[in-house]
Write an enzyme that holds these catalytic residues in place. Sequence first.
Site, PDB file in Angstrom:
ATOM      1  N   TYR A   1       3.296 -77.211  46.450  1.00 55.67           N
ATOM      2  CA  TYR A   1       2.205 -77.412  45.490  1.00 55.67           C
ATOM      3  C   TYR A   1       1.380 -78.654  45.809  1.00 55.67           C
ATOM      4  O   TYR A   1       0.173 -78.674  45.539  1.00 55.67           O
ATOM      5  CB  TYR A   1       2.738 -77.435  44.047  1.00 55.67           C
ATOM      6  CG  TYR A   1       3.088 -76.032  43.610  1.00 55.67           C
ATOM      7  CD1 TYR A   1       2.089 -75.140  43.224  1.00 55.67           C
ATOM      8  CD2 TYR A   1       4.398 -75.571  43.651  1.00 55.67           C
ATOM      9  CE1 TYR A   1       2.389 -73.828  42.883  1.00 55.67           C
ATOM     10  CE2 TYR A   1       4.719 -74.263  43.300  1.00 55.67           C
ATOM     11  CZ  TYR A   1       3.703 -73.402  42.919  1.00 55.67           C
ATOM     12  OH  TYR A   1       3.994 -72.100  42.594  1.00 55.67           O
TER      13      TYR A   1
ATOM     14  N   VAL B   1      -4.859 -70.775  39.231  1.00 57.37           N
ATOM     15  CA  VAL B   1      -4.448 -72.112  38.805  1.00 57.37           C
ATOM     16  C   VAL B   1      -5.443 -73.172  39.289  1.00 57.37           C
ATOM     17  O   VAL B   1      -5.304 -74.347  38.972  1.00 57.37           O
ATOM     18  CB  VAL B   1      -3.006 -72.437  39.267  1.00 57.37           C
ATOM     19  CG1 VAL B   1      -2.007 -71.502  38.598  1.00 57.37           C
ATOM     20  CG2 VAL B   1      -2.864 -72.392  40.785  1.00 57.37           C
TER      21      VAL B   1
ATOM     22  N   HIS C   1      -1.841 -68.449  33.988  1.00 61.94           N
ATOM     23  CA  HIS C   1      -0.786 -68.868  34.927  1.00 61.94           C
ATOM     24  C   HIS C   1      -0.749 -70.385  35.105  1.00 61.94           C
ATOM     25  O   HIS C   1      -0.183 -70.890  36.083  1.00 61.94           O
ATOM     26  CB  HIS C   1      -0.971 -68.174  36.286  1.00 61.94           C
ATOM     27  CG  HIS C   1      -0.690 -66.696  36.246  1.00 61.94           C
ATOM     28  ND1 HIS C   1      -0.958 -65.841  37.277  1.00 61.94           N
ATOM     29  CD2 HIS C   1      -0.141 -65.923  35.267  1.00 61.94           C
ATOM     30  CE1 HIS C   1      -0.600 -64.598  36.949  1.00 61.94           C
ATOM     31  NE2 HIS C   1      -0.111 -64.624  35.725  1.00 61.94           N
TER      32      HIS C   1
ATOM     33  N   CYS D   1       7.686 -89.491  28.551  1.00 59.32           N
ATOM     34  CA  CYS D   1       9.059 -89.918  28.242  1.00 59.32           C
ATOM     35  C   CYS D   1       9.610 -90.937  29.240  1.00 59.32           C
ATOM     36  O   CYS D   1      10.681 -91.501  29.025  1.00 59.32           O
ATOM     37  CB  CYS D   1       9.988 -88.710  28.140  1.00 59.32           C
ATOM     38  SG  CYS D   1      10.369 -87.922  29.721  1.00 59.32           S
TER      39      CYS D   1
ATOM     40  N   SER E   1      -5.599 -58.153  42.720  1.00 60.14           N
ATOM     41  CA  SER E   1      -5.013 -56.970  43.364  1.00 60.14           C
ATOM     42  C   SER E   1      -4.316 -56.057  42.369  1.00 60.14           C
ATOM     43  O   SER E   1      -3.956 -54.938  42.713  1.00 60.14           O
ATOM     44  CB  SER E   1      -4.014 -57.415  44.439  1.00 60.14           C
ATOM     45  OG  SER E   1      -2.955 -58.127  43.833  1.00 60.14           O
TER      46      SER E   1
ATOM     47  N   LEU F   1     -13.193 -56.795  46.130  1.00 63.72           N
ATOM     48  CA  LEU F   1     -13.576 -56.562  47.521  1.00 63.72           C
ATOM     49  C   LEU F   1     -13.202 -55.154  47.973  1.00 63.72           C
ATOM     50  O   LEU F   1     -13.922 -54.532  48.739  1.00 63.72           O
ATOM     51  CB  LEU F   1     -12.880 -57.607  48.416  1.00 63.72           C
ATOM     52  CG  LEU F   1     -13.381 -57.708  49.848  1.00 63.72           C
ATOM     53  CD1 LEU F   1     -14.862 -58.051  49.893  1.00 63.72           C
ATOM     54  CD2 LEU F   1     -12.580 -58.752  50.614  1.00 63.72           C
TER      55      LEU F   1
HETATM   56  N1  APR Z   1     -14.493 -61.010  46.372  1.00 66.16           N
HETATM   57  C1  APR Z   1     -13.827 -60.173  45.531  1.00 66.16           C
HETATM   58  N2  APR Z   1     -12.538 -59.845  45.696  1.00 66.16           N
HETATM   59  C2  APR Z   1     -11.894 -60.402  46.746  1.00 66.16           C
HETATM   60  C3  APR Z   1     -12.527 -61.278  47.656  1.00 66.16           C
HETATM   61  C4  APR Z   1     -13.891 -61.585  47.433  1.00 66.16           C
HETATM   62  N3  APR Z   1     -14.563 -62.402  48.227  1.00 66.16           N
HETATM   63  N4  APR Z   1     -11.612 -61.644  48.598  1.00 66.16           N
HETATM   64  C5  APR Z   1     -10.474 -61.028  48.294  1.00 66.16           C
HETATM   65  N5  APR Z   1     -10.619 -60.263  47.177  1.00 66.16           N
HETATM   66  C6  APR Z   1      -9.642 -59.415  46.492  1.00 66.16           C
HETATM   67  C7  APR Z   1      -8.601 -58.827  47.403  1.00 66.16           C
HETATM   68  O1  APR Z   1      -9.071 -57.608  47.943  1.00 66.16           O
HETATM   69  C8  APR Z   1      -7.430 -58.613  46.449  1.00 66.16           C
HETATM   70  O2  APR Z   1      -7.481 -57.333  45.828  1.00 66.16           O
HETATM   71  O3  APR Z   1      -8.931 -60.243  45.600  1.00 66.16           O
HETATM   72  C9  APR Z   1      -7.633 -59.701  45.389  1.00 66.16           C
HETATM   73  C10 APR Z   1      -6.637 -60.848  45.453  1.00 66.16           C
HETATM   74  O4  APR Z   1      -5.361 -60.358  45.136  1.00 66.16           O
HETATM   75  P1  APR Z   1      -4.061 -61.315  45.166  1.00 66.16           P
HETATM   76  O5  APR Z   1      -4.038 -62.084  46.434  1.00 66.16           O
HETATM   77  O6  APR Z   1      -2.879 -60.474  44.864  1.00 66.16           O
HETATM   78  O7  APR Z   1      -4.345 -62.357  43.991  1.00 66.16           O
HETATM   79  P2  APR Z   1      -4.147 -62.170  42.429  1.00 66.16           P
HETATM   80  O8  APR Z   1      -4.396 -60.755  42.029  1.00 66.16           O
HETATM   81  O9  APR Z   1      -4.929 -63.220  41.759  1.00 66.16           O
HETATM   82  O10 APR Z   1      -2.611 -62.477  42.261  1.00 66.16           O
HETATM   83  C11 APR Z   1      -2.050 -62.475  40.966  1.00 66.16           C
HETATM   84  O11 APR Z   1      -0.030 -63.345  41.839  1.00 66.16           O
HETATM   85  O12 APR Z   1       1.320 -64.731  43.118  1.00 66.16           O
HETATM   86  C12 APR Z   1       0.654 -64.564  41.961  1.00 66.16           C
HETATM   87  O13 APR Z   1       0.463 -66.206  40.394  1.00 66.16           O
HETATM   88  C13 APR Z   1      -0.218 -65.669  41.494  1.00 66.16           C
HETATM   89  O14 APR Z   1      -2.016 -65.530  39.900  1.00 66.16           O
HETATM   90  C14 APR Z   1      -1.480 -64.960  41.074  1.00 66.16           C
HETATM   91  C15 APR Z   1      -1.002 -63.541  40.848  1.00 66.16           C
END
Ligand code: APR
Length: 236
Positions: free
Chosen positions: A55, A94, A110, A140, A179, A203
Site C-alpha cells: 500500500y 480507493v 472500499h 490512541c 469488471s 472499455l
Molecule cells: N475506460 C473505461 N473502462 C476501462 C478503461 C477505460 N479507460 N480501462 C479499463 N477499463 C475497464 C476494464 O475493461 C475492466 O472491465 O475497467 C474494468 C476494471 O475492472 P477491475 O480491474 O476488475 O477493477 P474494479 O472492477 O474496480 O475492481 C473491483 O476489486 O480488487 C478489488 O477492491 C478492488 O475495488 C476493486 C474491486
Amino acid sequence: MAPPNIVVLTGAGISRESGLHTFRDADGIWAKHRIEDVATPEAFRRDPARVRSFYNARRAGLRDPAVQPNAAHAALAELDARWAGDFLLVTQNVDDLHHRAGSRRLVHMHGELARDRCIYCQVVSPGGGDLTAETRCPACGRAGGMRPHVVWFGEMPLEMERIAAALAACDLFVSIGTSGAVYPAAGFVAEVRGRADTLELNLEPSEGSHLFDEARHGPATRLVPEWVEAMLAKWP
Ligand code: APR
C-alpha cells in the site's frame, strides 16, 4: 417531468486514463500480486510489513504529480453539482480522484488509500505517507496497528445502508469502468433492474454486461463526458 434519481457506480477503469492501474486487466495489479498476500486481514496478521509495503507503493503512485483527475471524473463532478434530482456516486476506487475533481455526493465503499486506520482504537486519521510498524496512531498513541483505510477481501464494504437507500430510490443506475467481478458492487445492477434504467459504460463488456438495458463500450474519458452532456441537455 422531474429529473431521474441517479446512482453511478465507478471502478478502476475510470482512473486508468489518469495513469492508475486497474486490477483485472492484463497489466492489472492482481497480475503482479496475489490478493491473499496483500489484501486480506489474514495477510496483514501474517505479514504486516509486506501488506504495508504494497500500500505504501500504491500511495506513492497516487502522489505522482502526473496522476490527476481526468475528463470522466470532471464530468461526474459537474453532473453532481448541477443535477437537481437525487444523485449518489458510489466508487469502489480507493484513489481520491473523484474528490479532487469536485464530486461531493460521493461514497468510497472500499475505503480511501490516503487515510490511515488504527486496528486498536479503529480511529481513521488523515494519512497518505509511508506506514511502518513504528507509525503511531494520532488518536490512541499506540504503534504497530496502523493500516490503510481500505476494505480488504473478507471485510464489509463501507456505508452500505446509504448505498442501499440510494439504490432503492434510483430511477437510473450507471456502472462505469468496473469488471463486475467483486460483490456486493457487482450485484447492484441485478438489485435495481426492472425498476430502474441501467446503463454500462466500460472499455469492454463486463461480466454482468448482459444485465444492463444498455451498454456502451469505449474509454471512460470519451463515454462519460458524452453521457453527462446528454443528461444535462435533457434536464438543464
Ligand atoms: N475506460 C473505461 N473502462 C476501462 C478503461 C477505460 N479507460 N480501462 C479499463 N477499463 C475497464 C476494464 O475493461 C475492466 O472491465 O475497467 C474494468 C476494471 O475492472 P477491475 O480491474 O476488475 O477493477 P474494479 O472492477 O474496480 O475492481 C473491483 O476489486 O480488487 C478489488 O477492491 C478492488 O475495488 C476493486 C474491486
